[in-house]
Structure formats: structure tokens, C-alpha cells
Scaffold this active site. Structure first.
Site, PDB file in Angstrom:
ATOM      1  N   ASP A  38       0.803  -1.236   0.000  1.00  0.00           N
ATOM      2  CA  ASP A  38       0.000   0.000   0.000  1.00  0.00           C
ATOM      3  C   ASP A  38       0.831   1.279   0.000  1.00  0.00           C
ATOM      4  O   ASP A  38       2.001   1.297   0.356  1.00  0.00           O
ATOM      5  CB  ASP A  38      -0.965   0.015   1.195  1.00  0.00           C
ATOM      6  CG  ASP A  38      -0.246  -0.111   2.537  1.00  0.00           C
ATOM      7  OD1 ASP A  38       0.760  -0.848   2.608  1.00  0.00           O
ATOM      8  OD2 ASP A  38      -0.679   0.525   3.514  1.00  0.00           O
TER       9      ASP A  38
ATOM     10  N   ARG B  45      17.918  -7.497  14.586  1.00  0.00           N
ATOM     11  CA  ARG B  45      18.277  -7.828  15.968  1.00  0.00           C
ATOM     12  C   ARG B  45      17.305  -8.864  16.518  1.00  0.00           C
ATOM     13  O   ARG B  45      16.164  -8.967  16.069  1.00  0.00           O
ATOM     14  CB  ARG B  45      18.343  -6.597  16.874  1.00  0.00           C
ATOM     15  CG  ARG B  45      17.045  -5.844  17.016  1.00  0.00           C
ATOM     16  CD  ARG B  45      17.205  -4.672  17.977  1.00  0.00           C
ATOM     17  NE  ARG B  45      17.299  -5.100  19.362  1.00  0.00           N
ATOM     18  CZ  ARG B  45      18.033  -4.496  20.301  1.00  0.00           C
ATOM     19  NH1 ARG B  45      18.744  -3.429  20.002  1.00  0.00           N
ATOM     20  NH2 ARG B  45      18.031  -4.933  21.537  1.00  0.00           N
TER      21      ARG B  45
ATOM     22  N   GLU C 101      -0.562  -1.959   5.141  1.00  0.00           N
ATOM     23  CA  GLU C 101       0.337  -1.905   6.297  1.00  0.00           C
ATOM     24  C   GLU C 101       0.186  -0.583   7.026  1.00  0.00           C
ATOM     25  O   GLU C 101       0.389  -0.489   8.229  1.00  0.00           O
ATOM     26  CB  GLU C 101       1.791  -2.107   5.837  1.00  0.00           C
ATOM     27  CG  GLU C 101       2.762  -2.403   6.981  1.00  0.00           C
ATOM     28  CD  GLU C 101       3.122  -1.183   7.808  1.00  0.00           C
ATOM     29  OE1 GLU C 101       3.213  -1.334   9.052  1.00  0.00           O
ATOM     30  OE2 GLU C 101       3.309  -0.102   7.257  1.00  0.00           O
ATOM     31  N   GLU C 102      -0.159   0.479   6.273  1.00  0.00           N
ATOM     32  CA  GLU C 102      -0.147   1.833   6.831  1.00  0.00           C
ATOM     33  C   GLU C 102      -1.417   2.204   7.578  1.00  0.00           C
ATOM     34  O   GLU C 102      -1.466   3.262   8.188  1.00  0.00           O
ATOM     35  CB  GLU C 102       0.073   2.862   5.704  1.00  0.00           C
ATOM     36  CG  GLU C 102       1.369   2.690   4.925  1.00  0.00           C
ATOM     37  CD  GLU C 102       2.595   3.180   5.686  1.00  0.00           C
ATOM     38  OE1 GLU C 102       2.456   3.545   6.867  1.00  0.00           O
ATOM     39  OE2 GLU C 102       3.684   3.171   5.082  1.00  0.00           O
TER      40      GLU C 102
ATOM     41  N   HIS D 158       7.911   8.456   4.503  1.00  0.00           N
ATOM     42  CA  HIS D 158       6.730   9.273   4.859  1.00  0.00           C
ATOM     43  C   HIS D 158       6.991  10.761   4.603  1.00  0.00           C
ATOM     44  O   HIS D 158       6.515  11.600   5.356  1.00  0.00           O
ATOM     45  CB  HIS D 158       6.311   9.057   6.324  1.00  0.00           C
ATOM     46  CG  HIS D 158       5.721   7.696   6.568  1.00  0.00           C
ATOM     47  ND1 HIS D 158       4.685   7.461   7.456  1.00  0.00           N
ATOM     48  CD2 HIS D 158       6.024   6.486   6.042  1.00  0.00           C
ATOM     49  CE1 HIS D 158       4.389   6.171   7.470  1.00  0.00           C
ATOM     50  NE2 HIS D 158       5.184   5.558   6.619  1.00  0.00           N
TER      51      HIS D 158
HETATM   52 ZN    ZN Z   1       5.211   3.569   6.355  1.00  0.00          ZN
HETATM   53 ZN    ZN Z   2       6.548   0.895   5.377  1.00  0.00          ZN
END
Ligand code: ZN
Ligand code: ZN
Length: 402
Positions: free
Chosen positions: A87, A185, A144-145, A366
């Protein structure tokens, strides 16, 4: 990593034709960004390409999610998943290159165009020859956002049962690190991300007669200040945590006492206990301060993504594959935790796996001038191929001799 695997990974990384194709797919996705759960064109294109390569495809998983299955030629074996997000963000792009967004107000400002292209590149290579035992599950995830989370929706739609896998891996590009480097990690890597909204209700009135009203202004200010103390006074100093008031909104003019005040902010941390304590503390502070002023506070704590927690064996395996790709000194295995969040966390709550970041350099995600760095497409695809084949071969997580 075994020599044979190292050779395959190197082949993917140096495949100029594959790189060219990934660049074309990536720029096409960038030109046609789609918001979370609206990735119809992107999903259709991905499904079309996967089918072209003989991969079994299921669409519409968790909304617009696409799942591809590649079974190896060498018989049954383990099953491993690779995940990319698809997305874009609601940002007006300020770039002016040829592949800039064709949809005003939407842009691939987080590099999910690149993640999808890298996984497609890996898929094309893996489907060609299928020289492995077991199964590779390709997960192209929507949204995802957005808070509703495409990962959560795919899980709710049964992705774990319909396409079973033992471990899952994902990649995100990361501007603070230079191209040619990577970080991973063990344990909590990215933070959980929750938000809070507090409404303080009093009784409005004339500015000259506060004794006849119950002003929500002073308690709102006190609450905003008191919340700042949570991270320093309520949370163990050894736990990384942010409790940040980002909004206080009340009143319209100088001589009217308003009825209500609104306070909002974000909470980030790495352990569920801290998360729950913070939620309870915010509620306790807001409710009691409001009460002391004769007002009432209604606290709405919105549970967002949990912390992204890598399992040890898989993080080690990821580091091994990255090291063979980039070299010892280019892979950071004790990278500081990142206060940003990632909905891949929902997969890691259910299955073993690891989330890594690939150095990208340049401007931060972003932001309206961001663009994915095509230079790292081949590294990403080679990593996906390497981690899947390393898992299926059941090879050592650590390089031989170490
Ligand atoms: Zn993002
Ligand atoms: Zn992202």
C-alpha cells in the site's frame, strides 16, 4: 552459509535482467499508488506476473491480499513464508521524475512499491527451476499503513491455516542506513504503537463567572503535563518507552468557558506489560485529575500494532544470509530498537520469523520527496531467495566454522 547457496544468492544479486524487470515493476507501482485495502490494480498486476511464472495464486485474502505458492521439485519439506506490503500513503508527492504518482494525493512514500518488486524478483527466480524441497509461501499484504492492518485481516481470513508455514520473513528499506548495509536484531526490534484520546467534560459558561461553570481547560492542561511523567516516573528506566501528548484542543474565544476539552497522543514501547501499565496509568491520571476539578474524563485507549519481536534463531539466520550478501562489517546485529511500528508484528505473534531493515540512504520515509532506491532491489530479492532456501535446506543459522 553453504557455498552452493551463496552462489545462488550471488547469481540473483548480479542478474541484470532481473534487476531491470524489478525496476520496471517498482516504477509502475510507484506511478499507480493505491491506499490500504484499495490495492486492486497492484494486486492484479502481482497476481498476473506470478501466474505467468506458473505460480499458484490466491487473491482476495484479507481484502486485497495475494498469496502465491511455489512448491519445490525435490519433494516435500518445510514451508516458509516471505512477505511484502503493497500500500501507499495519503501524501501529495513533490517529486517530478517520470514515474511520479499519477494519482494526486497518493504516493508510495514508504517504499512498499520496492518491497513488492523485490518479492516479485525473488518469486521469478524461485519459480524458475524450483530446485528445492518444500514450499515457499509468498504473501503480498495490503494495508500496512492503516490502523485496521492488512496483516491482521489476512490472519483473520485464515492465511495461517490455508497456507501453513513455519517461519516468516520481511524486509523494510531504511534511509538512516547507507545502501549496502542492513540491520536486524533478536527480540523486540520495532515498538508497539497505540494512541489515546481523552475527552474532559465540564460545564461551560461566561468567562466572567467561572464559579458558575466547571471549566475543562485547567484539568486538560494538568492532564497533558501529568502524562509526560509516565515515561520517567511510572516505567522502569530500563524499558524504552514514549508517552507523548501531541494534541490539546479546547475553547474558541476569550470570554466563553467551553464544555469540553480534547487531549490526544501516542504510546510506544517494546513489552506488553509496559503497554498495559501505560494504558492503565493514562486512565488513572486523566480520570482523577478531571474529578479533582469537578469534571469527568472519558479515556479511549486505541490498541494499535504490537511490538515487532524477532525470534532468535530466525534473526540469526537472517544475519547470516545478509552477511554473505553484504559482508561482515555491513550487517549490524545489535542495531538500536526503532520507535516506529510495523504490522508485520501480527505475523510474528503467531509464527517464528524475522524482520530486517535494508539500508537505503537519502530522505526519510513518509515524506513527499521520498523515492525507493532501485539500487537495493537486487540485494532485497537475493536476501528473500537466500533466506527461503537456507530455511528449506535446514542449514545452519550461523556460517560454517563460526
Ligand atoms: Zn510507512
Ligand atoms: Zn513501510
Amino acid at each position: 552459509m553453504e557455498d552452493a547457496l551463496g552462489t545462488i544468492v550471488e547469481e540473483v544479486r548480479k542478474n541484470a535482467d532481473l534487476h531491470q524487470s524489478m525496476m520496471q515493476w517498482r516504477r509502475d507501482f510507484h506511478r499507480h499508488p493505491e491506499i490500504g485495502f484499495g490495492e486492486h490494480r497492484t494486486a492484479a498486476r502481482i497476481a498476473e506476473l506470478l501466474r505467468d511464472w506458473g505460480i499458484e495464486v490466491t487473491t482476495g485474502v484479507g481484502g486485497t491480499g495475494v498469496v502465491g505458492i511455489i512448491d519445490g521439485c525435490r519433494g516435500l519439506g518445510r514451508s516458509i513464508a516471505l512477505r511484502a506490503d503493497m500500500d501507499a500513503l495519503p501524501i501529495v508527492e513533490q517529486n517530478d521524475f517520470a514515474h511520479m504518482s499519477a494519482h494526486h494525493g497518493l504516493m508510495h512514500g514508504c517504499g512498499h512499491d520496492g518491497h513488492s518488486a523485490m518479492l516479485l524478483g525473488a518469486a521469478r527466480h524461485l519459480a524458475d527451476g524450483r530446485d528445492f524441497a518444500g514450499r515457499i509461501v509468498l504473501i503480498f499484504q495490503p494495508a500496512e499503513e492503516v490502523l485496521t492492518s492488512g496483516a491482521r485481516e489476512m490472519i483473520a481470513d485464515g492465511v495461517l491455516d490455508r497456507f501453513p508455514f513455519e517461519a516468516i520473513y520481511a524486509v523494510h528499506n531504511y534511509p538512516p542506513l547507507a545502501p549496502g548495509t542492513a540491520a536486524v536484531r533478536t527480540g523486540p526490534f520495532l515498538a508497539s504503537a497505540d494512541s489515546f484520546h481523552i475527552e474532559v467534560t465540564g460545564l461551560g459558561g461566561h468567562g466572567a463567572q467561572p464559579h458558575l461553570a466547571r471549566s475543562p481547560v485547567a484539568p486538560a492542561c494538568e492532564i497533558a503535563l501529568a502524562l509526560q511523567r509516565i515515561a520517567s516516573q511510572s516505567v522502569n528506566a530500563l524499558d524504552n518507552c514514549v508517552v507523548n501528548t501531541t494534541m490539546v484542543r479546547t475553547g474558541d474565544t476569550h470570554n466563553v468557558i467551553p464544555d469540553t476539552a480534547l487531549i490526544g497522543g501516542t504510546v510506544r514501547c517494546f513489552r506488553e506489560e509496559v503497554r498495559k501499565d501505560n494504558a492503565a496509568e493514562i486512565d488513572r491520571i486523566a480520570t482523577n485529575i478531571a474529578r479533582a476539578h469537578g469534571c469527568e474524563a472519558k479515556v479511549d485507549y486505541v490498541w494499535g500494532h504490537p511490538a515487532t519481536i524477532n525470534t532468535a534463531r530466525e534473526a540469526e539466520r537472517a544475519a547470516t544470509v545478509l552477511t554473505s550478501l553484504l559482508g561482515d562489517r555491513q550487517v549490524i546485529t545489535d542495531h538500536p530498537q526503532i520507535m516506529g511500528s510495523e504490522d508485520f508484528a501480527y505475523f510474528l505473534q503467531q509464527r517464528r520469523g524475522a524482520y530486517i531493515v535494508l539500508g537505503r540512504g537519502g530522505s526519510m520515509i513518509h515524506n513527499p520527496r521520498y523515492d525507493f532506491n532501485d539500487e537495493i532491489l537486487s540485494t532485497g530479492a537475493a536476501y528473500f531467495v537466500g533466506i527461503a532456501l537456507s530455511e528449506l535446506a535446514g542449514g545452519p543459522a550461523k556460517p560454517s566454522g563460526s
